[in-house]
Scaffold this motif. Structure first.
Motif, short mmCIF file in Angstrom:
data_model
loop_
_atom_site.label_atom_id
_atom_site.label_comp_id
_atom_site.label_asym_id
_atom_site.label_seq_id
_atom_site.Cartn_x
_atom_site.Cartn_y
_atom_site.Cartn_z
N LEU A 240 0.81 -1.22 0.00
CA LEU A 240 0.00 0.00 0.00
C LEU A 240 0.84 1.27 0.00
O LEU A 240 0.51 2.23 -0.69
CB LEU A 240 -0.94 0.01 1.21
N MET B 97 -4.95 4.46 0.66
CA MET B 97 -3.72 3.68 0.80
C MET B 97 -3.10 3.95 2.17
O MET B 97 -2.61 3.03 2.84
CB MET B 97 -2.73 4.04 -0.30
N ARG C 262 -5.72 1.34 -4.61
CA ARG C 262 -4.34 1.40 -5.13
C ARG C 262 -4.29 0.79 -6.52
O ARG C 262 -3.60 1.32 -7.40
CB ARG C 262 -3.37 0.68 -4.20
N GLU D 41 -2.95 2.73 -9.72
CA GLU D 41 -1.79 2.24 -10.47
C GLU D 41 -2.09 2.07 -11.95
O GLU D 41 -1.23 2.32 -12.80
CB GLU D 41 -1.32 0.91 -9.88
N THR E 38 4.26 7.19 -7.79
CA THR E 38 3.30 7.20 -6.68
C THR E 38 3.97 7.59 -5.38
O THR E 38 3.37 8.27 -4.53
CB THR E 38 2.64 5.82 -6.54
#
Length: 432
Positions: A84, A178, A196, A200, A246
């Motif tokens: 995460l 997350m 997540r 992504e 990220t």
């Protein structure tokens, strides 16, 4: 008063309580310090979920833990936390040359100039949001802070951002979920994993589009990360590059929790408002927020190279847990650690092992968070803008559960009747 000297532990007693998993979940941020105080040692050994671990706090423990090359993060934290908050093959999971190379990129992306641009973008977003507060009876501060931070981070990084409030809210929920799910089991964890994956998918597509774009590209953080290569000169797999990008966005949104704690401290200590006109006070206040309030509870590492410390031989693979929260409140390092006192940072020497809210040691050599200085700058900007407002804090549940990771006020801090401050207050804020 700043940190003082504390002797290193001379032995590491074993905790005679059996497996500590349930106790750790029950006591949370206080688990390590309570047992250190009871045992009279800044380190002890125990088992957590059947796995032997040494728990430690204090300056010498931080120095031991941050020694270059001594520990790896791989296999140290629960897989759900890694999934995460970091992603596989992230900078947190790298060692040696690969870690130094990736860390150098983050330090470049988060240098003083980049930080100034990020803070400027955040200030624009924050002011745009607070301009609408007088038309609303109440606002939830943590949510407002997270959305302003997310919108600023997208623009700063070169990640396409939604043009609507609903779009920003949705993207922020993905990142915030997350963070919320990382230290939990059950619905929060499942939601965090689901969001997540959705995040992504979008970031992977962005990385691929940046790689496929013809001709020269602007050197935005997203473009630089998309072209990132490993220590052998090979272009990173798209998923790994997406994780790296990220890891610029996610910690920025996490600063919303620090901003909420800063506003809570301002509410708890209204007598300090008049002091922000003093040179340096705003930064001292922010440092004390980061020392006083719980954020990251601990860091886990597995030994890479055997070494001796506190009368014990640590072998490769041994697990060590460094108590960040307990070190920042260590009674031998901080005078009256349970009292909120920004003046303790007058003349502070920048000790990298006694004050460790975001990790210990050196930024390049160790695993100390490269986003620490941007965090401080963003908190200072947010607090300065809050000082430009008059608002009420209606009755709400401001308790901070110490067995929730990460934690914060239960109500996420509700503000009411916000409006521009009176001229005298605004002048104080302007000088901060």
């Amino acid at each position: 008063m700043g940190p003082v000297q504390a002797p290193p532990p001379t032995s590491i007693p074993h905790l005679p309580e059996g497996d500590s998993a349930l106790a750790f979940l029950r006591e949370g941020y206080n688990f390590v310090s309570r047992r250190c105080e009871r045992l009279g040692s800044d380190a002890f050994s125990t088992t957590i979920l059947g796995r032997p671990v040494v728990c430690a706090r204090g300056r010498e423990a931080a120095r031991m833990f941050s020694h270059p090359g001594r520990f790896t993060r791989r296999g140290a934290t629960p897989p759900t936390v890694t999934r995460l908050l970091q992603g596989r093959h992230s900078v947190h999971q790298l060692d040696g040359t690969a870690h130094h190379q990736r860390k150098a990129l983050y330090m470049q992306l988060l240098d003083a100039g980049a930080t100034a641009r990020l803070v400027e973008l955040f200030s624009r977003q924050w002011r745009a949001r607070t301009a609408a507060w007088p038309r609303r009876p109440e606002v939830e501060l943590q949510t407002e802070a997270e959305r302003a931070l997310a919108a600023a981070a997208f623009r700063w990084a070169g990640v396409p951002a939604p043009a609507t409030e609903a779009g920003i809210a949705g993207r922020t929920r993905e990142l915030a979920a997350m963070i919320e799910g990382a230290g939990s089991l059950g619905p929060r964890l499942v939601r965090g994993l689901r969001l997540r994956r959705r995040h992504e998918k979008r970031i992977r597509a962005l990385v691929q589009s940046l790689r496929d774009a013809p001709g020269p590209q602007l050197d935005s953080p997203a473009a630089l990360v998309a072209r990132l290569r490993d220590e052998y000169g090979t272009l990173l797999p798209v998923q790994q590059a997406a994780n790296a990008l990220t890891n610029l966005l996610l910690p920025t949104v996490a600063v919303g929790r620090w901003i909420t704690f800063a506003a809570l401290a301002l509410h708890r200590h209204p007598e300090l408002r008049g002091r922000f006109a003093e040179p340096g006070y705003l930064q001292r206040f922010v440092h004390e927020v980061r020392r006083f309030y719980p954020f990251v509870p601990a860091l886990a590492g597995r030994v890479r190279e055997p070494f001796d410390w506190a009368g014990r031989r640590f072998e490769a693979g041994d697990l060590v847990l460094l108590d960040l929260y307990g070190t920042n409140r260590h009674p031998a390092l901080w005078e009256e650690p349970g009292r909120f006192n920004p003046d303790r940072f007058i003349g502070w020497n920048g000790d990298p092992h006694g004050f460790i809210p975001q990790g210990a040691g050196d930024y390049l050599e160790d695993h100390r968070c490269p986003g620490e200085n941007p965090t401080i700058a963003l908190m200072m900007a947010a607090l300065g803008h809050l000082l430009e407002l008059d608002y009420s804090v209606p009755r709400q549940d401001l308790r901070i559960p110490m067995n929730r990771f990460p934690t914060g006020p239960r109500s996420r801090l509700i503000l009411g009747r916000a409006r521009p401050a009176r001229p005298a207050h605004a002048a104080v804020a302007a000088t901060a």
